[in-house]
Design an enzyme around this catalytic site. Sequence first.
Site, PDB file in Angstrom:
ATOM      1  N   CYS A  64      34.454  24.152  14.861  1.00 46.65           N
ATOM      2  CA  CYS A  64      33.531  25.120  15.460  1.00 46.65           C
ATOM      3  C   CYS A  64      32.194  24.529  15.895  1.00 46.65           C
ATOM      4  O   CYS A  64      31.845  24.606  17.069  1.00 46.65           O
ATOM      5  CB  CYS A  64      33.298  26.281  14.497  1.00 46.65           C
ATOM      6  SG  CYS A  64      34.775  27.304  14.326  1.00 46.65           S
TER       7      CYS A  64
ATOM      8  N   ARG B  53      34.579  30.860   7.277  1.00 47.65           N
ATOM      9  CA  ARG B  53      34.598  29.397   7.154  1.00 47.65           C
ATOM     10  C   ARG B  53      35.938  28.975   6.590  1.00 47.65           C
ATOM     11  O   ARG B  53      36.418  29.574   5.632  1.00 47.65           O
ATOM     12  CB  ARG B  53      33.510  28.921   6.163  1.00 47.65           C
ATOM     13  CG  ARG B  53      32.101  29.165   6.599  1.00 47.65           C
ATOM     14  CD  ARG B  53      31.172  29.078   5.398  1.00 47.65           C
ATOM     15  NE  ARG B  53      31.573  30.034   4.363  1.00 47.65           N
ATOM     16  CZ  ARG B  53      31.118  30.021   3.110  1.00 47.65           C
ATOM     17  NH1 ARG B  53      30.278  29.088   2.716  1.00 47.65           N
ATOM     18  NH2 ARG B  53      31.514  30.931   2.247  1.00 47.65           N
TER      19      ARG B  53
ATOM     20  N   THR C 159      35.947  32.770  19.808  1.00 53.86           N
ATOM     21  CA  THR C 159      34.549  32.519  20.165  1.00 53.86           C
ATOM     22  C   THR C 159      34.497  32.234  21.659  1.00 53.86           C
ATOM     23  O   THR C 159      35.065  31.235  22.118  1.00 53.86           O
ATOM     24  CB  THR C 159      34.028  31.316  19.363  1.00 53.86           C
ATOM     25  OG1 THR C 159      34.154  31.633  17.966  1.00 53.86           O
ATOM     26  CG2 THR C 159      32.577  31.016  19.683  1.00 53.86           C
TER      27      THR C 159
ATOM     28  N   VAL D 270      41.970  31.564  12.332  1.00 51.69           N
ATOM     29  CA  VAL D 270      41.348  32.884  12.437  1.00 51.69           C
ATOM     30  C   VAL D 270      42.403  33.980  12.537  1.00 51.69           C
ATOM     31  O   VAL D 270      42.352  34.979  11.809  1.00 51.69           O
ATOM     32  CB  VAL D 270      40.382  32.915  13.641  1.00 51.69           C
ATOM     33  CG1 VAL D 270      39.956  34.343  13.971  1.00 51.69           C
ATOM     34  CG2 VAL D 270      39.160  32.063  13.330  1.00 51.69           C
TER      35      VAL D 270
ATOM     36  N   GLU E 228      34.176  36.181  14.956  1.00 54.74           N
ATOM     37  CA  GLU E 228      34.533  35.914  13.566  1.00 54.74           C
ATOM     38  C   GLU E 228      33.625  34.827  12.995  1.00 54.74           C
ATOM     39  O   GLU E 228      33.352  33.840  13.652  1.00 54.74           O
ATOM     40  CB  GLU E 228      36.005  35.495  13.485  1.00 54.74           C
ATOM     41  CG  GLU E 228      36.508  35.279  12.083  1.00 54.74           C
ATOM     42  CD  GLU E 228      36.187  36.446  11.172  1.00 54.74           C
ATOM     43  OE1 GLU E 228      36.535  37.585  11.492  1.00 54.74           O
ATOM     44  OE2 GLU E 228      35.551  36.205  10.132  1.00 54.74           O
TER      45      GLU E 228
ATOM     46  N   PHE F  14      23.405  25.630   3.819  1.00 48.52           N
ATOM     47  CA  PHE F  14      23.361  24.666   4.933  1.00 48.52           C
ATOM     48  C   PHE F  14      22.150  23.749   4.866  1.00 48.52           C
ATOM     49  O   PHE F  14      21.626  23.304   5.878  1.00 48.52           O
ATOM     50  CB  PHE F  14      23.443  25.385   6.293  1.00 48.52           C
ATOM     51  CG  PHE F  14      24.872  25.635   6.712  1.00 48.52           C
ATOM     52  CD1 PHE F  14      25.654  26.544   6.026  1.00 48.52           C
ATOM     53  CD2 PHE F  14      25.449  24.932   7.762  1.00 48.52           C
ATOM     54  CE1 PHE F  14      26.981  26.744   6.369  1.00 48.52           C
ATOM     55  CE2 PHE F  14      26.783  25.126   8.115  1.00 48.52           C
ATOM     56  CZ  PHE F  14      27.535  26.041   7.422  1.00 48.52           C
TER      57      PHE F  14
HETATM   58  P1  NAD Z   1      43.828  27.459  16.436  1.00 49.60           P
HETATM   59  O1  NAD Z   1      43.865  26.500  17.564  1.00 49.60           O
HETATM   60  O2  NAD Z   1      44.021  27.010  15.033  1.00 49.60           O
HETATM   61  O3  NAD Z   1      44.940  28.591  16.691  1.00 49.60           O
HETATM   62  C1  NAD Z   1      45.155  29.221  17.917  1.00 49.60           C
HETATM   63  C2  NAD Z   1      46.602  29.728  17.939  1.00 49.60           C
HETATM   64  O4  NAD Z   1      46.767  30.554  19.115  1.00 49.60           O
HETATM   65  C3  NAD Z   1      47.645  28.616  18.049  1.00 49.60           C
HETATM   66  O5  NAD Z   1      48.581  28.768  17.010  1.00 49.60           O
HETATM   67  C4  NAD Z   1      48.295  28.841  19.429  1.00 49.60           C
HETATM   68  O6  NAD Z   1      49.667  28.525  19.452  1.00 49.60           O
HETATM   69  C5  NAD Z   1      48.067  30.325  19.637  1.00 49.60           C
HETATM   70  N1  NAD Z   1      48.083  30.748  21.045  1.00 49.60           N
HETATM   71  C6  NAD Z   1      47.459  30.199  22.099  1.00 49.60           C
HETATM   72  N2  NAD Z   1      47.702  30.925  23.219  1.00 49.60           N
HETATM   73  C7  NAD Z   1      48.499  31.953  22.860  1.00 49.60           C
HETATM   74  C8  NAD Z   1      49.070  33.057  23.558  1.00 49.60           C
HETATM   75  N3  NAD Z   1      48.877  33.236  24.862  1.00 49.60           N
HETATM   76  N4  NAD Z   1      49.827  33.926  22.843  1.00 49.60           N
HETATM   77  C9  NAD Z   1      50.038  33.757  21.524  1.00 49.60           C
HETATM   78  N5  NAD Z   1      49.498  32.747  20.810  1.00 49.60           N
HETATM   79  C10 NAD Z   1      48.739  31.863  21.474  1.00 49.60           C
HETATM   80  O7  NAD Z   1      42.448  28.214  16.590  1.00 49.60           O
HETATM   81  P2  NAD Z   1      41.464  28.790  15.436  1.00 49.60           P
HETATM   82  O8  NAD Z   1      40.819  27.699  14.686  1.00 49.60           O
HETATM   83  O9  NAD Z   1      42.169  29.883  14.698  1.00 49.60           O
HETATM   84  O10 NAD Z   1      40.348  29.448  16.366  1.00 49.60           O
HETATM   85  C11 NAD Z   1      40.602  30.596  17.164  1.00 49.60           C
HETATM   86  C12 NAD Z   1      39.286  31.081  17.716  1.00 49.60           C
HETATM   87  O11 NAD Z   1      38.442  31.537  16.647  1.00 49.60           O
HETATM   88  C13 NAD Z   1      38.471  30.016  18.463  1.00 49.60           C
HETATM   89  O12 NAD Z   1      37.796  30.636  19.529  1.00 49.60           O
HETATM   90  C14 NAD Z   1      37.477  29.551  17.413  1.00 49.60           C
HETATM   91  O13 NAD Z   1      36.294  29.053  18.000  1.00 49.60           O
HETATM   92  C15 NAD Z   1      37.209  30.834  16.663  1.00 49.60           C
HETATM   93  N6  NAD Z   1      36.745  30.639  15.274  1.00 49.60           N
HETATM   94  C16 NAD Z   1      37.337  29.687  14.496  1.00 49.60           C
HETATM   95  C17 NAD Z   1      36.933  29.537  13.178  1.00 49.60           C
HETATM   96  C18 NAD Z   1      37.542  28.479  12.284  1.00 49.60           C
HETATM   97  O14 NAD Z   1      37.008  28.257  11.190  1.00 49.60           O
HETATM   98  N7  NAD Z   1      38.630  27.824  12.677  1.00 49.60           N
HETATM   99  C19 NAD Z   1      35.919  30.367  12.646  1.00 49.60           C
HETATM  100  C20 NAD Z   1      35.370  31.353  13.460  1.00 49.60           C
HETATM  101  C21 NAD Z   1      35.801  31.484  14.786  1.00 49.60           C
END
Ligand code: NAD
Length: 445
Positions: free
Chosen positions: A265, A157, A124, A13, A154, A254
């Site tokens: 997610c 997908r 999220t 994200v 966000e 879906f």
């Molecule tokens: P992810 O685990 O891939 O990435 C998170 C990143 O944040 C990691 O690189 C980590 O090193 C970094 N991080 C953690 N703590 C930190 C800090 N204090 N300072 C700086 N960096 C830090 O997560 P993601 O899949 O990108 O998901 C992020 C959020 O978005 C979640 O809440 C998820 O539910 C939501 N989300 C994800 C998606 C998806 O498709 N992956 C879609 C919509 C929403």
Amino acid sequence: MAVRIAMIGTGYVGLVTGACFAELGHDVTCVDADPGRIARIQRGEMPFYEPDLEALVARNVAAGRLRFSTDTAASVRGREAVFIAVGTPSEGDTGRADLRHVFAAAGEVAAAIDTFTVVVTKSTVPVGTNRRVADRLREVLGDSARFAVASNPEFLREGAAIRDFMEPDRVIVGAEDDRAFAVMARVYAPMAASLRLLRTNIETAEVVKYAANGFLAVKVGFINEIADLCEATGADVRQVAAGLGLDHRIGAAFLRTGPGWGGSCLPKDTRALAATAEDAGVASRIVSAAIAANSARKAAMVERIRRAAGGTLAGRRIGVLGVTFKGQTDDMRESPSLDILPPLVAEGAELVAYDPGEPPEAPRLLPGVTLVASAAAAATDAELLVVLTDWQSFAALDLGALARAMRTPHMLDLRNLFDGQDVLAAGFARYEGLGATPLEAGPAA
Ligand code: NAD
């Protein structure tokens, strides 16, 4: 007018939205606590597979609108909007969202704020979290006029993230402070005039995100159940889904049956939604049933593969196409393959799997499964070919070559990715999808 943005977290994200904000013309610094990840991105290597992301990042870095750093304080100073996009995985066995990264990031951001800054939660997070983020900021900054919070969940997908971000169905902004909303309106202003930007209170924005994922999980679980009914009665779930999806009250998305939903997610967000409802003293019967049905679905797929392999797995060589939780991503988080393949290995099946995303985590997560570099290698000498992930690139496979390479050319398509008649025409002797009667090749003329 360009907004000065910091993005905390460069996961799926953070990196995608940060790069897309830069593409919209904003000035963006993306921060991650993981120096290795930042170093890779600075070398132009993406830390995960997402179509077109590398070019988007390179273009915006070259234009001077996008940069990467491990220094949160320096990156936050002088910014108008700081987005928190860190992970919110499930906390142990409770199903609740683990918010430690969100609060840690909020604390680091608070310590660095030096001008009026909108702190936006993109992660999220369960309803009530943004108020706690505001409390955290207040602890550090006092009752200061230097910050306001906004919730901006966000919906992108993986695998279609850039397009989803650039052409969203809607953007939800939970903001009660007009200054915060004004900054958010500027952030999204460069998007199409048709953008549906919905302003809500903070709790509403938080609930919209979980409600969306809860509903999608229920919808997939529902069509999976209908697929079982089709199979037992001679109906065809693909046609049922087509007939159902044309009803505009329902919609076609879906409604594709599969081996159970997974990913980064739906599993964690449905668990967190059920836990939040429980904490609020509210029943969540429907979402809880979808979670239970999904576990049962994955277990049923093991039985399904055993049956297709002739009733026993010991010593059977089975080719597997795809191990990621869906196509067009290398993400293995809660992939159905992690529940379906290990029991097959435990029963003595010889599994040879190919995934076009070459997920780096796969060898560690799937011990006992041989990972190979092509579909042909997965099919060679196999008695059954199981399609587990809906990679678009599988459509271009030479099915005839796969059939010829197999010991017995049988396909079990757990994504209904292929047309059964095409598979038989290519030389397979048997094609079994979900929610339909299996097809057998007729005797050779
Ligand atoms: P992810 O685990 O891939 O990435 C998170 C990143 O944040 C990691 O690189 C980590 O090193 C970094 N991080 C953690 N703590 C930190 C800090 N204090 N300072 C700086 N960096 C830090 O997560 P993601 O899949 O990108 O998901 C992020 C959020 O978005 C979640 O809440 C998820 O539910 C939501 N989300 C994800 C998606 C998806 O498709 N992956 C879609 C919509 C929403």
